[in-house]
Design a protein around this motif. Structure first.
Motif, PDB file in Angstrom:
ATOM      1  N   SER A 254       7.569  15.207  35.103  1.00 33.31           N
ATOM      2  CA  SER A 254       8.612  14.850  34.436  1.00 33.31           C
ATOM      3  C   SER A 254      10.165  15.952  34.639  1.00 33.31           C
ATOM      4  N   ARG A 255      11.120  15.778  34.694  1.00 35.15           N
ATOM      5  CA  ARG A 255      12.493  16.699  34.624  1.00 35.15           C
ATOM      6  C   ARG A 255      12.403  18.077  33.179  1.00 35.15           C
TER       7      ARG A 255
ATOM      8  N   TYR B  13      11.579  10.464  26.171  1.00 37.57           N
ATOM      9  CA  TYR B  13      10.583  10.777  27.415  1.00 37.57           C
ATOM     10  C   TYR B  13       9.073   9.879  27.007  1.00 37.57           C
TER      11      TYR B  13
END
Length: 364
Positions: free
Chosen positions: A174-175, A111
């Motif tokens: 973000s996740r 990421y």
């Protein structure tokens, strides 16, 4: 296509050379789930093209099969490790992380790598509380800046970030949550990481397992721990209370039935599930317990207390390699490698458990 085939060509540097003054021992060598912290992180990062370890001294990590770099400038903190890793790395970009960040994942690194472009030299994770210079991607372009800072004895990592083109990447969008950048700085942090602590109370039928478990629950709760219990029925003779509504539902063919009140609920499901699956479910719940006690499973690999009563069986039936201790009513096991306590010595058994799991070092 497997995920690792899409991993960008970046190097990974693991900083393992800290003094660990707050922990009191080398954090990299501490175990979690029977795996050293350094091995766990190195295995996770193995999908990348290169993994480099930074160490303060020689002779500790050379047997891991990974390149190791060593501090030249002593006692200046992680800046030295970053410098040595960047100097050694084959790739232009290097993800740097501390060995005491066990939740860092390949997905998090990828990421971060998605943000790499020609506009920045450093990519740093930030949560709502902190920036994380030890969870960041650095370009080799920062090497001259680090050299200058070392010459000037300015060792704070923020000095690097303020001198180069730095992009701060917020976890908020973000996740990932901020648990991915959690540091294990103290022994209390390490204990939190290792929870839940799982052990069995095993023995033959009617040996007194349930009574001992009840007393140990009281001891753990009195010491500030939450407790969950899993009962194993080796004879597969468990049934719901005959005549109850849930029993009638399952007898009629329902695959599951539940009952609830204002303060509790129970679910009865017609399917097989092993101890590990049930423990995983317990840990996913909001009340994830600190301690999980399994009644039974005397032939499992879980660490265990074996309960022995002379009138039932005068010998141990468990694998001695799995025993924490024995609780017996009359026998003295002089040839046993584990401690032996009287069945009524609840305090002794409890202190033995705390020592086994390292809980005696905590002040609660």
């Amino acid at each position: 296509m497997k995920f690792q085939n899409r991993v960008p060509a970046i190097s990974v540097g693991i900083l393992a050379g800290g003094n660990s003054t707050r922990m009191g021992q080398n954090k990299a060598l501490m175990e979690w789930n029977q795996e050293r912290m350094i091995d766990r992180l190195a295995d996770r990062m193995g999908a990348f093209s290169e993994v480099i370890i930074s160490a303060a001294d020689r002779g500790i990590y050379e047997n891991m099969g990974l390149p190791v770099v060593y501090d030249i400038h002593r006692n200046i903190g992680p800046m030295e490790g970053i410098y040595q890793i960047l100097s050694e790395a084959k790739n232009e970009y290097v993800f740097i992380c501390a060995v005491d960040m066990p939740n860092v994942s390949t997905q998090l690194v990828s990421y971060l790598a998605d943000f790499i472009c020609s506009d920045y030299d450093c990519y740093v994770i930030a949560d709502e509380d902190h920036i994380q210079p030890l969870c960041a991607i650095y370009s080799k372009k920062v090497l001259p800046v680090i050299e200058e800072l070392i010459r000037k004895r300015k060792y704070r990592l923020r000095n690097i970030l303020s001198r180069v083109r730095t992009k701060y990447i917020s976890l908020e969008y973000s996740r990932f949550d901020k648990s991915v950048v959690k540091n294990i700085n103290t022994y209390a942090d390490y204990v939190e990481l290792a929870k839940p602590f799982i052990f069995c109370v095993s023995g033959l039928h009617d040996s007194g397992k349930t009574g001992l478990i009840v007393k140990l629950i009281n001891e753990f709760i009195g010491d500030g721990y939450s407790v969950g219990v899993l009962k194993h029925d080796g004879h597969d003779c468990y049934t719901d209370v005959r005549g109850s509504d849930t029993a009638r539902f399952t007898d009629a063919g329902a695959v599951c039935a539940s009952i609830m009140t204002k303060s509790r609920y129970s679910i009865h499901v017609r399917e097989s599930m092993d101890a590990a699956m049930l423990i995983d479910q317990m840990c996913r719940m909001n009340f994830s317990p600190d301690i999980i006690i399994i009644e039974g499973m005397k032939h499992s690999d879980y660490p265990k207390i074996e309960v022995i009563r002379q009138e039932i069986c005068g010998t141990s039936v468990c694998d001695p390699c799995s025993l924490i201790c024995i609780a017996a009513d009359e026998m003295s096991f002089e040839q046993m490698d584990c401690p032996v306590y009287g069945l009524s010595d609840i305090q002794g058994i409890f202190l033995c458990l705390k020592k086994y799991f390292g809980l005696e070092r905590l002040v609660r």
